[in-house]
Design an enzyme around this catalytic site. Sequence first.
Site, short mmCIF file in Angstrom:
data_model
loop_
_atom_site.label_atom_id
_atom_site.label_comp_id
_atom_site.label_asym_id
_atom_site.label_seq_id
_atom_site.Cartn_x
_atom_site.Cartn_y
_atom_site.Cartn_z
N TYR A 4 3.22 11.42 2.83
CA TYR A 4 3.71 10.51 1.77
C TYR A 4 5.15 10.82 1.42
CZ TYR A 4 4.38 8.48 -2.87
OH TYR A 4 4.88 7.79 -3.94
N GLY A 44 6.18 -6.54 -2.87
CA GLY A 44 5.09 -5.93 -3.61
C GLY A 44 5.12 -6.22 -5.09
N ARG A 48 2.13 -7.14 -9.10
CA ARG A 48 1.65 -6.35 -10.25
C ARG A 48 2.60 -5.19 -10.48
NH1 ARG A 48 -1.50 -5.16 -5.83
NH2 ARG A 48 -2.96 -6.81 -6.39
N GLY A 49 2.34 -4.43 -11.54
CA GLY A 49 3.03 -3.16 -11.76
C GLY A 49 4.53 -3.26 -11.93
#
Length: 286
Positions: free
Chosen positions: A163, A12, A15-16
């Site tokens: 979550y 992942g 980005r970020g």
Amino acid sequence: MSLKGKTLFITGGSRGIGLAIALRAARDGANVTIAAKTAEPHPKLEGTIYTAAAEIEAAGGKCLPLMVDIREEEAVVAAIAKTAETFGGIDILVNNASAISLTNTKMTEMKRFDLMHQINTRGTFMVSKYAIPHLEKAENPHILMLSPPLDMSMRWFAPHLAYSMAKYGMSLCVLGLAGELAPKGIAVNALWPRTTVATAAVKNLLGGDKMVQASRTPDMLGEAAWMVFNKPSREFSGNFLIDDSFMAGEGVTDFTPYRVDPSVPLMPDFFVPADSKPPQGVKGGI
């Protein structure tokens, strides 16, 4: 202290926070595989695996951009094998990929429940599983999860149970793998921000531009991760680190450069235990 010549596999990382970790390593001359799903530009999300690769190489590193859905076992196996073949091994694994839905039980669709568990918990377990044979051969191997301390407080579970379960599953992987891999000399740690971080998730899902202004930048996590990777793997494992406390312990005294807007009070992040106090006597703190 340097990651020159080291190889990182980051999930992942288009980005970020994942990209920030990659760019910090790239400044040392590291090799980075970006294993993420975004190959085509997204209307609401900046960055693809290819734009990330361009930034990493501009920063001084080498990059292998791979389109990978970490829910797919064959894709994960192939990506790890390609990384080891390209760069001669794997030194560091960063389990950063994550899915989020801040919904209560009644409002959580089961397909969203499944997505979060497949990416967060199962993805972290599976990528770690297939990276271990390569990490065993590394000189100073590290696995880092972007996941919270295991603080079993009802307040972290009641508002968004699905979550929280999925995110804490990543942290359970830290707890288990740190013990399992200690004889191999592979460090396994978790890193978590004390405040919200200026990422697409915060902007699009949590609070828009207003919350972004009350956040720290992803660069702070990039620097903290870099400090972790430079620790001796046989001596530094099984830790659940909060970014500013850890960095303060490493000698950082000014966090102002990591604030999006120093005039706006910082917003605390989820999952930070009540007994975790921010460092005192530092600039730009919370």
